[in-house]
Design an enzyme around this catalytic site. Structure first.
Site, PDB file in Angstrom:
ATOM      1  N   ASP A  71       0.802  -1.218   0.000  1.00 46.36           N
ATOM      2  CA  ASP A  71       0.000   0.000   0.000  1.00 46.36           C
ATOM      3  C   ASP A  71       0.844   1.281   0.000  1.00 46.36           C
ATOM      4  O   ASP A  71       2.057   1.248   0.172  1.00 46.36           O
ATOM      5  CB  ASP A  71      -0.965   0.001   1.198  1.00 46.36           C
ATOM      6  CG  ASP A  71      -0.325  -0.498   2.488  1.00 46.36           C
ATOM      7  OD1 ASP A  71       0.902  -0.327   2.653  1.00 46.36           O
ATOM      8  OD2 ASP A  71      -1.025  -1.067   3.342  1.00 46.36           O
ATOM      9  N   ASN A 138      -7.455  -2.981  14.573  1.00 44.92           N
ATOM     10  CA  ASN A 138      -8.848  -3.287  14.228  1.00 44.92           C
ATOM     11  C   ASN A 138      -8.940  -4.492  13.282  1.00 44.92           C
ATOM     12  O   ASN A 138      -9.967  -4.736  12.662  1.00 44.92           O
ATOM     13  CB  ASN A 138      -9.524  -2.057  13.612  1.00 44.92           C
ATOM     14  CG  ASN A 138      -8.857  -1.589  12.323  1.00 44.92           C
ATOM     15  OD1 ASN A 138      -7.932  -2.228  11.835  1.00 44.92           O
ATOM     16  ND2 ASN A 138      -9.317  -0.478  11.781  1.00 44.92           N
ATOM     17  N   HIS A 140      -7.132  -4.951  10.514  1.00 44.64           N
ATOM     18  CA  HIS A 140      -6.905  -4.723   9.086  1.00 44.64           C
ATOM     19  C   HIS A 140      -5.586  -5.346   8.607  1.00 44.64           C
ATOM     20  O   HIS A 140      -4.665  -5.523   9.383  1.00 44.64           O
ATOM     21  CB  HIS A 140      -7.016  -3.237   8.700  1.00 44.64           C
ATOM     22  CG  HIS A 140      -5.871  -2.361   9.122  1.00 44.64           C
ATOM     23  ND1 HIS A 140      -6.062  -1.070   9.545  1.00 44.64           N
ATOM     24  CD2 HIS A 140      -4.536  -2.545   9.168  1.00 44.64           C
ATOM     25  CE1 HIS A 140      -4.912  -0.522   9.827  1.00 44.64           C
ATOM     26  NE2 HIS A 140      -3.962  -1.398   9.605  1.00 44.64           N
ATOM     27  N   GLU A 145      -9.688  -1.933   5.631  1.00 45.30           N
ATOM     28  CA  GLU A 145     -10.337  -1.672   6.908  1.00 45.30           C
ATOM     29  C   GLU A 145     -11.558  -2.591   7.078  1.00 45.30           C
ATOM     30  O   GLU A 145     -12.073  -3.127   6.098  1.00 45.30           O
ATOM     31  CB  GLU A 145     -10.779  -0.206   6.969  1.00 45.30           C
ATOM     32  CG  GLU A 145      -9.640   0.793   6.821  1.00 45.30           C
ATOM     33  CD  GLU A 145      -8.813   0.993   8.078  1.00 45.30           C
ATOM     34  OE1 GLU A 145      -8.826   0.132   8.980  1.00 45.30           O
ATOM     35  OE2 GLU A 145      -8.130   2.031   8.169  1.00 45.30           O
TER      36      GLU A 145
END
Length: 243
Positions: A71, A138, A140, A145
């Protein structure tokens, strides 16, 4: 074939990094032109240090390898001090002899075209042999997400408040953190022939539990790794504390 999530727990971060670096070294030794999937963030740094050391010691030759990063922030040029391209250059690429390294171009004028170009490049390279992953608090992976569904191709994602907060430490202020990123999709990650995920510390323990023991649910993107045929999960004792 058999689906298997191999979970390994180590006493320390150092041992965990050593295990991850060893898997990458083994892949490069058995396949000198391996296609490496790489990740940014604080988690992989120890692993990269070991790969650099083994390269300098003459054990690892990256000259025929290619790499693709997961990314990049939207809007940052490759030279921006906080770009993932810059991070990779400083933490790994400038210390080894890999000739072809790819990071999504966050400053591309047409982001949709860039996501398609990136997927096509990976395809042309023959796919990713071994993919390194960290784990968000979280759940990811990459910048994928929590969501209502799993994404397929490389895409532009909007970062959650959680992620912006977690990444604030790399920027001057929270306002400076980009709100979007280009990320390999879940489908792209799952296409890798082998996956190596590293998680350290008590702050990751809940996400680790959901990834390993929870249902396969896009609310915890990493849970999809339960369906991968060769995913190795490397944890320190703290990250494994809720298993």
């Amino acid at each position: 074939g058999m689906k298997a999530m191999h979970v390994r727990v180590y006493d320390s971060q150092r041992q965990t990094a050593l295990a991850a670096a060893s898997l990458f070294a083994a892949k490069i030794l058995s396949k000198p032109d391996a296609v490496l999937g790489l990740a940014t963030g604080s988690t992989p740094v120890d692993t990269y240090k070991l790969l650099i050391k083994w390269h300098k010691d003459g054990m690892l030759d990256f000259s025929r390898c290619r790499s693709f990063n997961l990314d990049e922030y939207v809007g940052l040029t490759p030279g921006h001090p906080c770009s993932y391209r810059r991070f990779m250059d400083e933490e790994l690429f400038s210390h080894i002899n890999m000739k072809e390294t790819s990071v999504p171009l966050g400053s591309a004028p047409d982001l949709q075209a860039e996501t398609q170009r990136y997927d096509a490049m990976i395809e042309q390279a023959g796919g990713i042999d071994i993919q390194l992953l960290g784990l968000g608090q979280n759940g990811h992976i990459g910048f994928n997400e929590p969501d209502r569904s799993f994404s397929y191709g490389t895409q532009v994602v909007t970062l959650t408040k959680n992620t912006i907060k977690a990444n604030r430490r790399f920027f001057g202020s929270e306002e400076d953190v980009p709100r979007q990123a280009i990320s390999l999709g879940i489908g792209g990650i799952m296409k890798a022939r082998q996956i190596v995920l590293i998680a350290y510390g008590v702050s990751k323990a809940q996400a680790v539990r959901e990834m390993v023991k929870g249902p396969v649910d896009p609310v915890c993107p990493a849970s999809v790794l339960q369906l991968h045929h060769d995913a190795v999960i490397l944890l320190d004792a703290q990250a494994a504390s809720l298993l």
